[in-house]
Design a protein around this motif. Structure first.
Motif, PDB file in Angstrom:
ATOM      1  N   UNK A  92       0.866  -1.168   0.000  1.00  0.00           N
ATOM      2  CA  UNK A  92       0.000   0.000   0.000  1.00  0.00           C
ATOM      3  C   UNK A  92       0.907   1.223   0.000  1.00  0.00           C
ATOM      4  N   UNK A  93       0.677   2.109  -0.941  1.00  0.00           N
ATOM      5  CA  UNK A  93       1.493   3.308  -1.086  1.00  0.00           C
ATOM      6  C   UNK A  93       0.757   4.508  -0.492  1.00  0.00           C
ATOM      7  N   UNK A  94       1.481   5.253   0.344  1.00  0.00           N
ATOM      8  CA  UNK A  94       0.923   6.404   1.032  1.00  0.00           C
ATOM      9  C   UNK A  94       1.639   7.683   0.628  1.00  0.00           C
ATOM     10  N   UNK A  95       0.861   8.717   0.477  1.00  0.00           N
ATOM     11  CA  UNK A  95       1.375  10.052   0.259  1.00  0.00           C
ATOM     12  C   UNK A  95       1.403  10.770   1.603  1.00  0.00           C
ATOM     13  N   UNK A  96       2.426  11.593   1.821  1.00  0.00           N
ATOM     14  CA  UNK A  96       2.550  12.308   3.089  1.00  0.00           C
ATOM     15  C   UNK A  96       3.106  13.703   2.857  1.00  0.00           C
ATOM     16  N   UNK A  97       2.819  14.603   3.793  1.00  0.00           N
ATOM     17  CA  UNK A  97       3.255  15.994   3.655  1.00  0.00           C
ATOM     18  C   UNK A  97       3.745  16.542   4.993  1.00  0.00           C
ATOM     19  N   UNK A  98       4.717  17.426   4.910  1.00  0.00           N
ATOM     20  CA  UNK A  98       5.154  18.184   6.086  1.00  0.00           C
ATOM     21  C   UNK A  98       5.705  19.516   5.615  1.00  0.00           C
ATOM     22  N   UNK A  99       5.816  20.452   6.554  1.00  0.00           N
ATOM     23  CA  UNK A  99       6.345  21.773   6.199  1.00  0.00           C
ATOM     24  C   UNK A  99       7.662  22.054   6.894  1.00  0.00           C
ATOM     25  N   UNK A 100       8.390  20.956   7.217  1.00  0.00           N
ATOM     26  CA  UNK A 100       9.648  21.116   7.963  1.00  0.00           C
ATOM     27  C   UNK A 100      10.881  20.780   7.134  1.00  0.00           C
ATOM     28  N   UNK A 101      10.870  19.614   6.482  1.00  0.00           N
ATOM     29  CA  UNK A 101      12.088  19.182   5.788  1.00  0.00           C
ATOM     30  C   UNK A 101      11.809  18.042   4.829  1.00  0.00           C
ATOM     31  N   UNK A 102      12.716  17.901   3.868  1.00  0.00           N
ATOM     32  CA  UNK A 102      12.715  16.721   3.002  1.00  0.00           C
ATOM     33  C   UNK A 102      13.368  15.611   3.820  1.00  0.00           C
ATOM     34  N   UNK A 103      12.608  14.602   4.162  1.00  0.00           N
ATOM     35  CA  UNK A 103      13.089  13.608   5.121  1.00  0.00           C
ATOM     36  C   UNK A 103      12.618  12.213   4.763  1.00  0.00           C
ATOM     37  N   UNK A 104      13.444  11.235   5.148  1.00  0.00           N
ATOM     38  CA  UNK A 104      13.094   9.832   4.984  1.00  0.00           C
ATOM     39  C   UNK A 104      12.380   9.293   6.226  1.00  0.00           C
ATOM     40  N   UNK A 105      12.298  10.102   7.256  1.00  0.00           N
ATOM     41  CA  UNK A 105      11.717   9.701   8.535  1.00  0.00           C
ATOM     42  C   UNK A 105      10.215   9.955   8.531  1.00  0.00           C
ATOM     43  N   UNK A 106       9.447   8.894   8.651  1.00  0.00           N
ATOM     44  CA  UNK A 106       7.989   9.059   8.568  1.00  0.00           C
ATOM     45  C   UNK A 106       7.441   9.904   9.714  1.00  0.00           C
ATOM     46  N   UNK A 107       8.156   9.988  10.821  1.00  0.00           N
ATOM     47  CA  UNK A 107       7.683  10.773  11.963  1.00  0.00           C
ATOM     48  C   UNK A 107       7.732  12.270  11.703  1.00  0.00           C
ATOM     49  N   UNK A 108       8.447  12.674  10.674  1.00  0.00           N
ATOM     50  CA  UNK A 108       8.532  14.100  10.321  1.00  0.00           C
ATOM     51  C   UNK A 108       7.256  14.567   9.620  1.00  0.00           C
ATOM     52  N   UNK A 109       6.566  13.629   9.019  1.00  0.00           N
ATOM     53  CA  UNK A 109       5.398  13.976   8.205  1.00  0.00           C
ATOM     54  C   UNK A 109       4.143  14.105   9.062  1.00  0.00           C
ATOM     55  N   UNK A 110       3.410  15.189   8.846  1.00  0.00           N
ATOM     56  CA  UNK A 110       2.247  15.503   9.672  1.00  0.00           C
ATOM     57  C   UNK A 110       0.925  15.038   9.057  1.00  0.00           C
ATOM     58  N   UNK A 111       0.883  14.956   7.749  1.00  0.00           N
ATOM     59  CA  UNK A 111      -0.369  14.654   7.058  1.00  0.00           C
ATOM     60  C   UNK A 111      -0.171  13.438   6.161  1.00  0.00           C
ATOM     61  N   UNK A 112      -1.176  12.566   6.158  1.00  0.00           N
ATOM     62  CA  UNK A 112      -1.109  11.316   5.421  1.00  0.00           C
ATOM     63  C   UNK A 112      -2.392  11.071   4.649  1.00  0.00           C
ATOM     64  N   UNK A 113      -2.240  10.448   3.479  1.00  0.00           N
ATOM     65  CA  UNK A 113      -3.395   9.979   2.745  1.00  0.00           C
ATOM     66  C   UNK A 113      -3.831   8.611   3.226  1.00  0.00           C
TER      67      UNK A 113
END
Length: 122
Positions: A92-113
């Motif tokens: 399952x592929x998920x899209x995610x967004x954050x306004x902090x940094x380009x990161x490989x860490x999923x915990x950085x992302x605030x919004x998820x599809x």
């Protein structure tokens, strides 16, 4: 709050291609760092690719040379072009967004599809 809606998943044979899309509800989209993650059954969610507001991108080693991430700020949409698909890309592929940094860490992302299923048959 940002809503993300993925589309484009499906069933494809090994060696085939798919393009995933992720539409964002926010007009602030152009300022967000966007990422694609995936989760296979019984495995943790893993980073696939990310793209910054300037277009700078990064990829997991497992997809380098096969997947391409891009964005269209006028359409508030990020894409994942997947070529030379393999059975191990099934997830399952998920899209995610954050306004902090380009990161490989999923915990950085605030919004998820909600995710879209990609199945690659061998």
């Amino acid at each position: 709050q940002v809503q993300l809606v993925e589309s484009g998943g499906g069933l494809v044979q090994a060696g085939g291609s798919l393009r995933l899309s992720c539409a964002a509800s926010s007009s602030a989209f152009r300022s967000f760092y966007m990422g694609w993650f995936r989760q296979a059954p019984g495995k943790e969610r893993e980073y696939v690719a990310g793209i910054g507001w300037s277009g700078r991108s990064s990829y997991a080693d497992s997809v380098k040379g096969r997947f391409t991430i891009s964005r269209d700020n006028a359409k508030n949409t990020v894409y994942l072009q997947m070529n030379s698909l393999r059975a191990e890309d099934t997830a399952v592929y998920y899209c995610a967004a954050n306004n902090k940094a380009l990161s490989m860490d999923r915990d950085v992302y605030d919004f998820w599809g909600q995710g879209t299923q990609v199945t690659v048959s061998s």
